[in-house]
Design an enzyme around this catalytic site. Structure first.
Site, PDB file in Angstrom:
ATOM      1  N   LYS A   1       0.827  -1.210   0.000  1.00 32.06           N
ATOM      2  CA  LYS A   1       0.000   0.000   0.000  1.00 32.06           C
ATOM      3  C   LYS A   1       0.858   1.256   0.000  1.00 32.06           C
ATOM      4  CE  LYS A   1      -4.191  -1.832   2.049  1.00 32.06           C
ATOM      5  NZ  LYS A   1      -5.148  -1.788   3.158  1.00 32.06           N
TER       6      LYS A   1
ATOM      7  N   LYS B   1      -4.742 -11.175  -6.406  1.00 30.97           N
ATOM      8  CA  LYS B   1      -5.954 -11.312  -5.601  1.00 30.97           C
ATOM      9  C   LYS B   1      -7.062 -10.422  -6.156  1.00 30.97           C
ATOM     10  CE  LYS B   1      -5.997  -8.926  -1.839  1.00 30.97           C
ATOM     11  NZ  LYS B   1      -5.720  -8.281  -0.561  1.00 30.97           N
TER      12      LYS B   1
ATOM     13  N   LYS C   1     -10.812  -4.775  -4.157  1.00 33.33           N
ATOM     14  CA  LYS C   1     -11.775  -3.667  -4.267  1.00 33.33           C
ATOM     15  C   LYS C   1     -11.207  -2.527  -5.097  1.00 33.33           C
ATOM     16  CE  LYS C   1     -13.535  -3.881   0.521  1.00 33.33           C
ATOM     17  NZ  LYS C   1     -12.439  -3.699   1.482  1.00 33.33           N
TER      18      LYS C   1
HETATM   19  P1  TYM Z   1     -10.605  -5.707   3.663  1.00 26.81           P
HETATM   20  O1  TYM Z   1     -11.601  -4.608   3.798  1.00 26.81           O
HETATM   21  O2  TYM Z   1      -9.519  -5.552   2.667  1.00 26.81           O
HETATM   22  O3  TYM Z   1     -11.341  -7.055   3.280  1.00 26.81           O
HETATM   23  C1  TYM Z   1     -12.428  -7.528   4.036  1.00 26.81           C
HETATM   24  C2  TYM Z   1     -12.398  -9.035   4.147  1.00 26.81           C
HETATM   25  O4  TYM Z   1     -12.468  -9.648   2.852  1.00 26.81           O
HETATM   26  C3  TYM Z   1     -11.391 -10.570   2.725  1.00 26.81           C
HETATM   27  N1  TYM Z   1     -10.953 -10.550   1.328  1.00 26.81           N
HETATM   28  C4  TYM Z   1     -10.846 -11.624   0.555  1.00 26.81           C
HETATM   29  N2  TYM Z   1     -11.077 -12.932   0.800  1.00 26.81           N
HETATM   30  C5  TYM Z   1     -10.879 -13.801  -0.223  1.00 26.81           C
HETATM   31  N3  TYM Z   1     -10.448 -13.422  -1.452  1.00 26.81           N
HETATM   32  C6  TYM Z   1     -10.190 -12.130  -1.744  1.00 26.81           C
HETATM   33  N4  TYM Z   1      -9.789 -11.781  -2.957  1.00 26.81           N
HETATM   34  C7  TYM Z   1     -10.392 -11.170  -0.711  1.00 26.81           C
HETATM   35  N5  TYM Z   1     -10.233  -9.822  -0.643  1.00 26.81           N
HETATM   36  C8  TYM Z   1     -10.579  -9.459   0.603  1.00 26.81           C
HETATM   37  C9  TYM Z   1     -10.309 -10.055   3.658  1.00 26.81           C
HETATM   38  O5  TYM Z   1      -9.426 -11.088   4.025  1.00 26.81           O
HETATM   39  C10 TYM Z   1     -11.116  -9.544   4.811  1.00 26.81           C
HETATM   40  O6  TYM Z   1     -11.449 -10.580   5.707  1.00 26.81           O
HETATM   41  N6  TYM Z   1      -7.512  -5.235   7.544  1.00 26.81           N
HETATM   42  C11 TYM Z   1      -8.851  -5.677   7.155  1.00 26.81           C
HETATM   43  C12 TYM Z   1      -9.971  -4.970   7.876  1.00 26.81           C
HETATM   44  C13 TYM Z   1      -9.930  -5.038   9.373  1.00 26.81           C
HETATM   45  C14 TYM Z   1     -10.184  -6.193  10.164  1.00 26.81           C
HETATM   46  C15 TYM Z   1     -10.078  -5.746  11.515  1.00 26.81           C
HETATM   47  C16 TYM Z   1     -10.482  -7.521   9.872  1.00 26.81           C
HETATM   48  C17 TYM Z   1      -9.685  -4.005  10.216  1.00 26.81           C
HETATM   49  N7  TYM Z   1      -9.776  -4.432  11.523  1.00 26.81           N
HETATM   50  C18 TYM Z   1     -10.254  -6.636  12.572  1.00 26.81           C
HETATM   51  C19 TYM Z   1     -10.654  -8.398  10.945  1.00 26.81           C
HETATM   52  C20 TYM Z   1     -10.542  -7.966  12.282  1.00 26.81           C
HETATM   53  C21 TYM Z   1      -9.013  -5.392   5.683  1.00 26.81           C
HETATM   54  O7  TYM Z   1      -8.392  -4.545   5.104  1.00 26.81           O
HETATM   55  O8  TYM Z   1     -10.006  -6.078   5.089  1.00 26.81           O
END
Ligand code: TYM
Length: 326
Positions: free
Chosen positions: A114, A194, A197
């Site tokens: 990032k 991957k 978004k």
């Molecule tokens: P974020 O917003 O990028 O993604 C949200 C969730 O979706 C999952 N994910 C995927 N799973 C499978 N294949 C993909 N291509 C894919 N892209 C995204 C992510 O693994 C995630 O579970 N850091 C986290 C947000 C966060 C969080 C937390 C999560 C902040 N605090 C506390 C758990 C607990 C994030 O950026 O997710």
């Protein structure tokens, strides 16, 4: 609080929600409501670590909350709130940050990726500490996430252990929960990266707001591999293997079963069948999403935040007592 084990997870309001988010995380958010006491966040503070526009951001926060409800998170059974509404997340971050080695943060691959794209800032660097605080503030036992969050979960567990060893047992050590199929859904246009978004290529992701027509087009134009056989083989057939996982998730059929039916059917036929299954699965989500008003969702978010503050304040009181801030 009930005797059920507790669960926390969060998602960033940084773009449109796609089938990777659903398969990797949201489907477990929904199913875990049966057995656990579940707490979910729109992690808006995390989303501020990369450049954004405030007006868009305001709407994206609401849109994500709406989508989380549309996929089946039930605000009567789960707490669902905006991270920024419960100030204890940020307060615990500070206390955890003084026990986080810089070297450990420097090793985070998501930070490097990032920072290369969006530029560095202190919040982006300490992002995993805020994430640890999200999880630890409710002293949860399990965290449903996709594979890309593995390193972040490891640092959370390290921080919980370090805190407990130094100041006495306050935190359970949380487990990462990832699905067997769909923990890492790949881009439809590049099966080596991957599904994300922020992908600028709209053909790379299937969104939970896409129409049947859009889904059919995107999956039909998904990149496949050389040869013509449909086989589950990530090394030699990553495009087809990705589609098989997606097809399996949306059809409820096993990968073996799908391979047995489509092995020699040709990619074209296979992709149409997969696309139909995805479109059928997305339609009710899209309809539920479109049927909800912003006001309705905001009200739900505030009610949950009030309840979450009680649990967060309990943890802060234990933490402050343990570290000598009482
Ligand atoms: P974020 O917003 O990028 O993604 C949200 C969730 O979706 C999952 N994910 C995927 N799973 C499978 N294949 C993909 N291509 C894919 N892209 C995204 C992510 O693994 C995630 O579970 N850091 C986290 C947000 C966060 C969080 C937390 C999560 C902040 N605090 C506390 C758990 C607990 C994030 O950026 O997710």
């Amino acid at each position: 609080m009930s005797e059920r084990q507790r669960v926390f997870s969060g998602m960033q309001p940084t773009g449109k929600i796609h089938i990777g988010n659903l398969m990797g995380a949201l489907s477990n958010w929904v199913s875990m409501q049966e057995e656990y006491s579940t707490i979910y966040n729109v992690v808006d503070l995390h989303a501020m670590t990369t450049p954004y526009d405030p007006a868009d951001f305001r709407q994206q926060r609401i849109n994500l909350a709406k989508m989380i409800i549309a996929v089946g998170v039930d605000p009567d059974r789960s707490l669902l709130y905006f991270q920024s509404d419960v100030a204890e997340h940020a307060e615990l971050t500070w206390i955890l940050s003084v026990m986080t080695p810089m070297g450990q943060l420097e090793r985070m691959t998501q930070y490097k990726e990032k920072a290369d794209k969006a530029g560095q800032n202190l919040g982006l660097f300490s992002y995993p500490v805020l994430m640890a605080a999200d999880i630890l503030i409710h002293r949860v036992h399990a965290v449903p996430v996709g594979d890309d969050q593995t390193q972040h979960l490891e640092i959370t567990r390290d921080l919980a252990e370090r805190f407990n060893n130094r100041f006495g047992e306050v935190f359970p050590i949380p487990e990462r929960i990832s699905p067997e199929i769909g923990a890492r859904v790949m881009s439809l246009q590049d099966p080596f990266s991957k599904m994300s978004k922020s992908d600028a290529n709209t053909k790379a992701t299937v969104l939970l707001t896409d129409t049947t027509d859009q889904i059919m087009k995107k999956i039909k134009s998904a990149v496949t591999d050389t040869g013509s056989e449909v086989a589950f083989d990530w090394d030699n057939k990553p495009g087809v293997s990705n589609l098989l996982e997606i097809f399996s998730y949306f059809s409820g059929r096993t990968i073996d079963d799908l391979v047995a039916e489509y092995a020699t059917a040709g990619y074209g036929h296979f992709k149409v069948a997969a696309a139909e299954a995805v479109a059928e699965g997305i339609a009710p989500i899209r309809e539920a999403y479109e049927g909800m008003s912003d006001a309705e969702v905001s009200a739900v978010m505030s009610t949950s935040a009030e309840k979450a503050k009680v649990s967060a304040a309990e943890t802060m009181s234990l933490v402050k007592g343990a570290v000598g801030l009482d």
